[in-house]
Scaffold this motif. Structure first.
Motif, short mmCIF file in Angstrom:
data_model
loop_
_atom_site.label_atom_id
_atom_site.label_comp_id
_atom_site.label_asym_id
_atom_site.label_seq_id
_atom_site.Cartn_x
_atom_site.Cartn_y
_atom_site.Cartn_z
N LEU A 165 10.91 10.81 -6.74
CA LEU A 165 12.18 10.82 -5.58
C LEU A 165 12.11 12.19 -4.53
CD1 LEU A 165 14.62 10.45 -4.78
CD2 LEU A 165 15.93 11.65 -6.70
N ARG A 166 11.24 13.18 -5.67
CA ARG A 166 11.01 14.16 -4.76
C ARG A 166 9.92 13.82 -4.38
NH1 ARG A 166 13.43 18.42 -6.51
NH2 ARG A 166 14.55 18.74 -8.26
N LYS A 167 9.12 12.76 -4.29
CA LYS A 167 7.71 12.63 -3.85
C LYS A 167 8.11 11.51 -2.34
CE LYS A 167 3.47 11.48 -2.53
NZ LYS A 167 3.38 12.03 -0.69
N VAL A 168 9.06 11.20 -2.42
CA VAL A 168 10.22 10.49 -1.46
C VAL A 168 9.61 11.49 -0.23
CG1 VAL A 168 11.62 9.38 -0.39
CG2 VAL A 168 9.79 8.57 -2.44
N GLY A 169 10.76 12.46 -0.99
CA GLY A 169 11.37 13.81 -0.22
C GLY A 169 11.09 14.79 0.25
N ALA A 170 9.67 14.57 0.02
CA ALA A 170 8.94 15.99 0.34
C ALA A 170 8.31 15.42 1.46
CB ALA A 170 7.74 16.35 -0.66
N ASP A 171 8.19 13.53 1.44
CA ASP A 171 7.38 12.88 2.54
C ASP A 171 8.14 13.08 3.89
OD1 ASP A 171 4.81 12.45 0.65
OD2 ASP A 171 5.36 10.87 0.84
N LEU A 172 9.46 12.62 3.76
CA LEU A 172 10.45 12.54 4.07
C LEU A 172 10.96 14.29 5.26
CD1 LEU A 172 12.45 9.64 3.57
CD2 LEU A 172 10.72 9.73 5.02
N GLY A 173 10.38 15.00 4.77
CA GLY A 173 10.99 16.37 5.20
C GLY A 173 12.80 16.58 4.43
N ILE A 174 12.33 16.01 3.51
CA ILE A 174 14.33 16.08 2.93
C ILE A 174 13.39 17.57 1.40
CG2 ILE A 174 15.96 15.40 1.93
CD1 ILE A 174 15.76 14.09 4.50
N ASN A 175 14.79 18.72 1.77
CA ASN A 175 15.26 19.42 0.82
C ASN A 175 15.37 19.29 -0.33
OD1 ASN A 175 15.02 22.40 -0.37
ND2 ASN A 175 16.61 23.25 0.55
N VAL A 222 20.69 9.76 3.36
CA VAL A 222 20.77 11.34 3.65
C VAL A 222 20.37 11.21 5.13
CG1 VAL A 222 19.87 13.29 3.24
CG2 VAL A 222 20.23 11.21 1.61
N MET A 223 19.61 10.69 5.82
CA MET A 223 19.34 11.28 7.10
C MET A 223 19.97 10.85 8.27
SD MET A 223 15.09 10.42 6.44
CE MET A 223 14.72 10.86 7.71
N LYS A 224 22.01 10.40 7.79
CA LYS A 224 22.92 9.98 9.28
C LYS A 224 23.52 11.00 9.09
CE LYS A 224 20.79 5.78 8.79
NZ LYS A 224 20.33 4.88 10.35
N TYR A 225 23.30 12.20 8.25
CA TYR A 225 24.47 13.68 8.07
C TYR A 225 24.10 14.71 9.13
CZ TYR A 225 26.29 11.17 4.21
OH TYR A 225 26.76 10.04 3.04
N THR A 226 25.09 14.70 9.62
CA THR A 226 24.53 15.41 10.57
C THR A 226 23.98 16.67 9.66
OG1 THR A 226 26.94 15.63 11.50
CG2 THR A 226 26.38 17.91 12.07
N ASP A 227 23.02 17.92 10.81
CA ASP A 227 22.07 18.50 10.35
C ASP A 227 21.53 18.61 8.96
OD1 ASP A 227 22.63 20.46 12.66
OD2 ASP A 227 24.66 20.93 11.79
N TYR A 228 21.17 17.51 8.30
CA TYR A 228 20.91 17.21 6.61
C TYR A 228 19.61 17.58 6.61
CZ TYR A 228 17.55 13.77 9.01
OH TYR A 228 16.05 13.74 9.70
N ALA A 229 18.50 17.26 8.00
CA ALA A 229 17.58 18.35 7.96
C ALA A 229 17.43 20.26 7.55
CB ALA A 229 16.58 18.20 8.68
N LYS A 230 18.87 20.83 7.45
CA LYS A 230 19.13 22.25 7.06
C LYS A 230 19.39 22.69 5.93
CE LYS A 230 19.07 23.03 12.53
NZ LYS A 230 20.17 23.66 13.02
N LEU A 231 20.13 21.23 5.42
CA LEU A 231 20.99 21.50 4.46
C LEU A 231 20.40 21.09 2.35
CD1 LEU A 231 24.04 19.76 5.52
CD2 LEU A 231 23.54 21.81 5.38
N GLY A 268 28.85 22.57 -5.70
CA GLY A 268 29.79 23.94 -5.98
C GLY A 268 31.21 24.59 -4.51
N ILE A 269 31.15 25.26 -4.49
CA ILE A 269 31.86 25.54 -3.28
C ILE A 269 30.22 25.80 -1.86
CG2 ILE A 269 33.20 26.73 -4.19
CD1 ILE A 269 32.20 29.32 -4.21
N GLU A 270 29.31 25.63 -1.95
CA GLU A 270 28.66 25.67 -0.91
C GLU A 270 28.58 23.67 -0.78
OE1 GLU A 270 27.10 28.71 -0.15
OE2 GLU A 270 27.76 29.48 -2.39
N ARG A 271 28.58 24.22 0.97
CA ARG A 271 27.62 23.10 1.78
C ARG A 271 26.07 22.94 1.29
NH1 ARG A 271 29.38 21.79 7.38
NH2 ARG A 271 27.47 20.58 8.47
#
Length: 279
Positions: free
Chosen positions: A250-260, A225-234, A104-107
């Motif tokens: 997919l969510r399991k992989v994200g959780a294992d890699l610390g992706i929100n 995903v992990m190539k982007y600036t501040d990816y871990a905070k977004l 939407g209009i969010e980062r």
């Protein structure tokens, strides 16, 4: 009236918003200027919009695969101009469709995992970073195309269990030379390779198949995903049939890699409709 379209190589989702804010739905074949010339594109448009071809559209927003180059955008624009010469026409790539729909209009980080794959960093207005997808030959990690390729490598290299191989042979009835013929001579090999995704999903409980899918998503996140600036905070959002149906992995992989990982939706058209609906 407003016309919104989100198109891939196989299908196009159309939404029509009239003056009373009523939303109408239509669907047609895919519109990709890499695979269709102007006459083919016009034919798909006319068939998909057959009930609305004389509608007085004031705004047209088209998002499509293959619309990253100015040449391809102009091809699509010219086709719409023939149908709706008085409309304001905006042509965008399918990656912006995903970003506007999901964020939407969010980062945030928006990702596509469908027949192909792609991703971007979105600042709430536009795309500010994009790791190149590289397409179905060099890239498309985690996509249906990628999963199909990995599965067939296992098939030909005799890595699959006897049960999985026999079920595959029974379901598809293909000889090995038929598969290779279809891959190297099919007019759209990405669609052929992606067609095996449903079979893969049905056998996700098989340890080798699960590991294959897990590794494909891990590779997508690590290389994109992990190539982007501040990816871990977004927040990281996904759209596409593969992301939707394989959500648990997919969510399991994200959780294992610390992706929100936040939203996962099958397609962007509903979010796009909301984005463009008059406020």
């Amino acid at each position: 009236m407003i016309l919104i379209a989100e198109s891939g190589s196989t299908k196009t989702e159309w939404r029509i918003i009239d003056s009373k804010q009523t939303i109408f739905h239509a669907r047609s074949g895919g519109i990709n200027p890499y695979y269709l010339d102007a006459s083919g594109i016009l034919e798909v448009m006319r068939m998909g919009l057959i009930e609305y071809i004389d509608a007085p559209f004031k705004e047209v927003y088209f998002y499509g695969a293959g619309c990253s180059s100015s040449k391809n955008k102009q091809t699509i624009r010219d086709c719409f101009m023939q149908l709706f010469p008085k409309a304001k026409i905006e042509i965008n790539h399918d990656m912006l469709a995903a970003a506007r729909s999901l964020c939407g209009i969010e980062r945030g980080v928006a990702c596509i995992l469908g027949t192909g794959s792609n991703s971007c960093l979105y600042d709430g207005i536009g795309i500010i970073e994009n790791v190149r997808s590289l397409g179905y030959i060099l890239g498309d990690e985690g996509s249906g195309n990628y999963l199909g390729k990995q599965f067939l490598i296992y098939y030909f290299k005799k890595e699959l269990s006897k049960e999985i191989k026999e079920q595959f042979d029974d379901e598809f009835g293909l000889e090995p030379h038929d598969i290779l013929e279809n891959i190297y001579h099919h007019h759209m090999p990405i669609l052929y390779l992606s067609s095996f995704s449903k079979f893969i999903f049905k056998h996700l409980k098989d340890p080798l198949i699960y590991e294959m899918v897990y590794d494909a998503f891990k590779r997508f996140i690590e290389l994109n995903v992990m190539k982007y600036t501040d990816y871990a905070k977004l927040p990281v959002h996904f759209t596409g049939s593969v992301a939707f149906y394989y959500e648990e992995v997919l969510r399991k992989v994200g959780a294992d890699l610390g992706i929100n990982i936040k939203d996962i939706v099958v397609g962007p058209i509903d979010g796009l409709t909301q984005y463009h609906q008059p406020k």
